[in-house]
Design a protein around this motif. Structure first.
Motif, PDB file in Angstrom:
ATOM      1  N   GLU A  40      -9.553  89.343  23.458  1.00  9.99           N
ATOM      2  CA  GLU A  40     -10.689  88.716  22.779  1.00  9.99           C
ATOM      3  C   GLU A  40     -10.540  88.831  21.263  1.00  9.99           C
ATOM      4  O   GLU A  40     -10.123  89.874  20.745  1.00  9.99           O
ATOM      5  N   LEU A  41     -10.882  87.755  20.556  1.00  8.83           N
ATOM      6  CA  LEU A  41     -10.851  87.722  19.089  1.00  8.83           C
ATOM      7  C   LEU A  41      -9.527  88.265  18.540  1.00  8.83           C
ATOM      8  O   LEU A  41      -9.490  88.958  17.520  1.00  8.83           O
ATOM      9  N   GLN A  42      -8.438  87.902  19.226  1.00  5.66           N
ATOM     10  CA  GLN A  42      -7.116  88.401  18.856  1.00  5.66           C
ATOM     11  C   GLN A  42      -6.750  88.109  17.407  1.00  5.66           C
ATOM     12  O   GLN A  42      -6.137  88.943  16.737  1.00  5.66           O
ATOM     13  N   LEU A  43      -7.111  86.946  16.903  1.00  3.88           N
ATOM     14  CA  LEU A  43      -6.620  86.555  15.584  1.00  3.88           C
ATOM     15  C   LEU A  43      -7.402  87.169  14.427  1.00  3.88           C
ATOM     16  O   LEU A  43      -6.807  87.484  13.392  1.00  3.88           O
ATOM     17  N   MET A  44      -8.693  87.348  14.574  1.00  2.00           N
ATOM     18  CA  MET A  44      -9.511  87.829  13.450  1.00  2.00           C
ATOM     19  C   MET A  44     -10.094  89.214  13.679  1.00  2.00           C
ATOM     20  O   MET A  44     -10.525  89.866  12.727  1.00  2.00           O
ATOM     21  N   GLY A  45     -10.113  89.693  14.911  1.00  2.00           N
ATOM     22  CA  GLY A  45     -10.807  90.940  15.204  1.00  2.00           C
ATOM     23  C   GLY A  45     -12.307  90.718  15.228  1.00  2.00           C
ATOM     24  O   GLY A  45     -12.806  89.609  15.044  1.00  2.00           O
ATOM     25  N   PHE A  46     -13.035  91.795  15.464  1.00  2.00           N
ATOM     26  CA  PHE A  46     -14.489  91.691  15.577  1.00  2.00           C
ATOM     27  C   PHE A  46     -15.122  91.631  14.195  1.00  2.00           C
ATOM     28  O   PHE A  46     -14.766  92.406  13.307  1.00  2.00           O
ATOM     29  N   PRO A  47     -16.072  90.712  14.005  1.00  2.00           N
ATOM     30  CA  PRO A  47     -16.630  90.512  12.665  1.00  2.00           C
ATOM     31  C   PRO A  47     -17.817  91.417  12.386  1.00  2.00           C
ATOM     32  O   PRO A  47     -18.503  91.882  13.293  1.00  2.00           O
ATOM     33  N   SER A  48     -18.066  91.649  11.125  1.00  2.00           N
ATOM     34  CA  SER A  48     -19.316  92.244  10.659  1.00  2.00           C
ATOM     35  C   SER A  48     -20.026  91.174   9.832  1.00  2.00           C
ATOM     36  O   SER A  48     -19.435  90.159   9.448  1.00  2.00           O
ATOM     37  N   ALA A  49     -21.290  91.429   9.536  1.00  2.00           N
ATOM     38  CA  ALA A  49     -22.061  90.455   8.762  1.00  2.00           C
ATOM     39  C   ALA A  49     -21.451  90.222   7.387  1.00  2.00           C
ATOM     40  O   ALA A  49     -21.547  89.131   6.826  1.00  2.00           O
ATOM     41  N   SER A  50     -20.779  91.243   6.857  1.00  2.00           N
ATOM     42  CA  SER A  50     -20.251  91.136   5.497  1.00  2.00           C
ATOM     43  C   SER A  50     -18.980  90.297   5.407  1.00  2.00           C
ATOM     44  O   SER A  50     -18.635  89.803   4.331  1.00  2.00           O
ATOM     45  N   ILE A  51     -18.254  90.128   6.530  1.00  2.00           N
ATOM     46  CA  ILE A  51     -16.965  89.433   6.462  1.00  2.00           C
ATOM     47  C   ILE A  51     -16.892  88.170   7.294  1.00  2.00           C
ATOM     48  O   ILE A  51     -15.920  87.427   7.190  1.00  2.00           O
ATOM     49  N   ILE A  52     -17.889  87.911   8.123  1.00  6.57           N
ATOM     50  CA  ILE A  52     -17.761  86.809   9.082  1.00  6.57           C
ATOM     51  C   ILE A  52     -17.504  85.476   8.386  1.00  6.57           C
ATOM     52  O   ILE A  52     -16.706  84.654   8.854  1.00  6.57           O
ATOM     53  N   PRO A  62      -5.600  77.213   9.754  1.00  5.01           N
ATOM     54  CA  PRO A  62      -4.196  77.627   9.679  1.00  5.01           C
ATOM     55  C   PRO A  62      -3.752  78.586  10.777  1.00  5.01           C
ATOM     56  O   PRO A  62      -2.600  78.519  11.220  1.00  5.01           O
ATOM     57  N   SER A  63      -4.624  79.479  11.231  1.00 11.16           N
ATOM     58  CA  SER A  63      -4.195  80.481  12.210  1.00 11.16           C
ATOM     59  C   SER A  63      -3.926  79.866  13.571  1.00 11.16           C
ATOM     60  O   SER A  63      -2.873  80.102  14.183  1.00 11.16           O
ATOM     61  N   VAL A  64      -4.856  79.063  14.069  1.00 14.93           N
ATOM     62  CA  VAL A  64      -4.649  78.414  15.364  1.00 14.93           C
ATOM     63  C   VAL A  64      -3.479  77.439  15.281  1.00 14.93           C
ATOM     64  O   VAL A  64      -2.683  77.321  16.223  1.00 14.93           O
ATOM     65  N   VAL A  79      -3.295  81.679  25.677  1.00 21.24           N
ATOM     66  CA  VAL A  79      -4.746  81.872  25.662  1.00 21.24           C
ATOM     67  C   VAL A  79      -5.051  83.066  24.771  1.00 21.24           C
ATOM     68  O   VAL A  79      -4.467  84.140  24.940  1.00 21.24           O
ATOM     69  N   LEU A  80      -5.935  82.863  23.806  1.00 20.26           N
ATOM     70  CA  LEU A  80      -6.324  83.964  22.924  1.00 20.26           C
ATOM     71  C   LEU A  80      -7.708  83.696  22.336  1.00 20.26           C
ATOM     72  O   LEU A  80      -8.273  82.633  22.488  1.00 20.26           O
ATOM     73  N   GLY A  81      -8.220  84.723  21.651  1.00 22.23           N
ATOM     74  CA  GLY A  81      -9.556  84.657  21.090  1.00 22.23           C
ATOM     75  C   GLY A  81      -9.556  84.363  19.605  1.00 22.23           C
ATOM     76  O   GLY A  81      -8.710  84.849  18.848  1.00 22.23           O
ATOM     77  N   VAL A  82     -10.536  83.558  19.189  1.00 25.80           N
ATOM     78  CA  VAL A  82     -10.663  83.101  17.810  1.00 25.80           C
ATOM     79  C   VAL A  82     -12.117  83.258  17.378  1.00 25.80           C
ATOM     80  O   VAL A  82     -13.034  82.975  18.154  1.00 25.80           O
ATOM     81  N   ASN A  92     -17.734  83.071  19.156  1.00 25.35           N
ATOM     82  CA  ASN A  92     -16.656  83.859  19.748  1.00 25.35           C
ATOM     83  C   ASN A  92     -16.005  82.945  20.782  1.00 25.35           C
ATOM     84  O   ASN A  92     -16.588  82.658  21.825  1.00 25.35           O
ATOM     85  N   THR A  93     -14.792  82.499  20.500  1.00 23.74           N
ATOM     86  CA  THR A  93     -14.188  81.390  21.233  1.00 23.74           C
ATOM     87  C   THR A  93     -12.854  81.787  21.851  1.00 23.74           C
ATOM     88  O   THR A  93     -12.082  82.547  21.267  1.00 23.74           O
ATOM     89  N   SER A  94     -12.606  81.254  23.029  1.00 23.34           N
ATOM     90  CA  SER A  94     -11.310  81.358  23.691  1.00 23.34           C
ATOM     91  C   SER A  94     -10.687  79.983  23.758  1.00 23.34           C
ATOM     92  O   SER A  94     -11.383  78.993  24.049  1.00 23.34           O
ATOM     93  N   VAL A  95      -9.397  79.891  23.478  1.00 27.94           N
ATOM     94  CA  VAL A  95      -8.708  78.598  23.526  1.00 27.94           C
ATOM     95  C   VAL A  95      -7.448  78.700  24.379  1.00 27.94           C
ATOM     96  O   VAL A  95      -6.760  79.719  24.387  1.00 27.94           O
ATOM     97  N   LEU A  96      -7.194  77.630  25.107  1.00 27.53           N
ATOM     98  CA  LEU A  96      -5.928  77.441  25.807  1.00 27.53           C
ATOM     99  C   LEU A  96      -5.112  76.466  24.979  1.00 27.53           C
ATOM    100  O   LEU A  96      -5.467  75.289  24.858  1.00 27.53           O
ATOM    101  N   ILE A  97      -4.031  76.978  24.385  1.00 31.08           N
ATOM    102  CA  ILE A  97      -3.181  76.184  23.505  1.00 31.08           C
ATOM    103  C   ILE A  97      -1.890  75.859  24.249  1.00 31.08           C
ATOM    104  O   ILE A  97      -1.197  76.758  24.722  1.00 31.08           O
TER     105      ILE A  97
END
Length: 271
Positions: A40-52, A62-64, A79-82, A92-97
């Motif tokens: 889950e959220l492999q590319l960005m990690g879990f967000p906080s309000a300050s960085i989302i 660019p990442s996807v 399949v990964l989380g974005v 909080n999204t999952s994509v099949l690329i």
């Protein structure tokens, strides 16, 4: 079908680090791997309000796109989380690329406690016909609700892929849940979780797993980083359903508007 599970530690808010590890892991896949799955959220990690607002990206960002180029280069699917940004809304999204592009997008319908107020719940369950198999996506907390996997089964899912960010002390809950979701829907289920530590003192529980349509483990990981190739024999679907099929026997059908698209996608919109 050969599926490769990649159970990794990540860094919250560090897309550069996470993307680099993701691309290297895809590049290292076995030559006959058809699908590789990350947490889950492999590319960005879990967000906080300050960085989302600074780390979230649109799906054409660019990442996807970097992952898609690597998928095309290796001729496999991912399949990964974005952490998805859509205008000023975050999901909080999952994509099949696939090598051709994004075949399926799923927005988490059941945000967990720490996500509420940061990400918006999705309102659709969706599947797609991929390599001859109807595939559905779920994310972490979703699997604690039987209706989530049943919605995908109602859409014809034969393989349910769960990207996970489950932490202590909830590992045993997801182990039990994933067994139940596979058995009660008579589908193959792949779950890939994160390991290591995250922001706020979270300790991720690992335990990535593959289960057959009887709810039996074909593979179960420990708590360390690892990768594993598992072969799925979809003839087992017929065996699991030959005496009875729960979907045919049920007396309650989940409500919602079902849409079938020309590209093989099926959607059930939550009323």
């Amino acid at each position: 079908m050969k599926v490769e599970l990649v159970q990794l530690a990540g860094r919250d808010g560090d897309t550069t680090y996470n993307l680099d590890r993701t691309l290297k892991a895809i590049a290292a896949c076995a030559s006959d791997t058809e699908l590789v799955v990350f947490p889950e959220l492999q590319l960005m990690g879990f967000p906080s309000a300050s960085i989302i607002k600074t780390v979230a990206e649109p799906l054409d960002g660019p990442s996807v796109q970097a992952v898609q180029r690597m998928a095309r280069e290796r001729n496999l699917s991912v399949v990964l989380g974005v952490l998805e940004k859509d205008v000023e809304t975050y999901y909080n999204t999952s994509v099949l690329i696939t090598p051709e592009g994004i075949a399926l997008r799923y927005r988490k319908t059941h945000p967990w406690i720490l996500e509420r107020g940061l990400t918006t719940p999705g309102n659709q369950f969706t599947t797609v016909l991929w390599n001859g198999i109807q595939v559905g996506l779920l994310i972490c907390f979703d699997i604690e609700f039987p209706e989530s996997a049943r919605a995908l089964a109602q859409l014809g899912a034969e393989l349910v892929i769960v990207i996970n960010g489950n932490m202590d002390p909830y590992g045993p809950i997801h182990r039990t849940a994933i067994m139940a979701r596979a058995q009660e829907n008579q589908v193959f289920t792949v779950m890939v979780n994160r390991v290591g530590h995250g922001d706020g003192g979270l300790c991720f529980a690992g335990g990535s797993a593959v289960l057959n349509p009887f709810g039996q483990f074909l593979y179960e990981a420990g708590r360390e980083e690892c990768r594993q190739v598992v072969e799925l024999d979809f003839e087992q679907l017929k065996v699991a359903r030959q005496d009875y099929c729960y979907l045919d026997e049920r007396r309650l059908i989940l409500p919602g508007d079902m849409t079938e698209h020309f590209d093989g996608r099926r959607e059930l919109t939550i009323p």
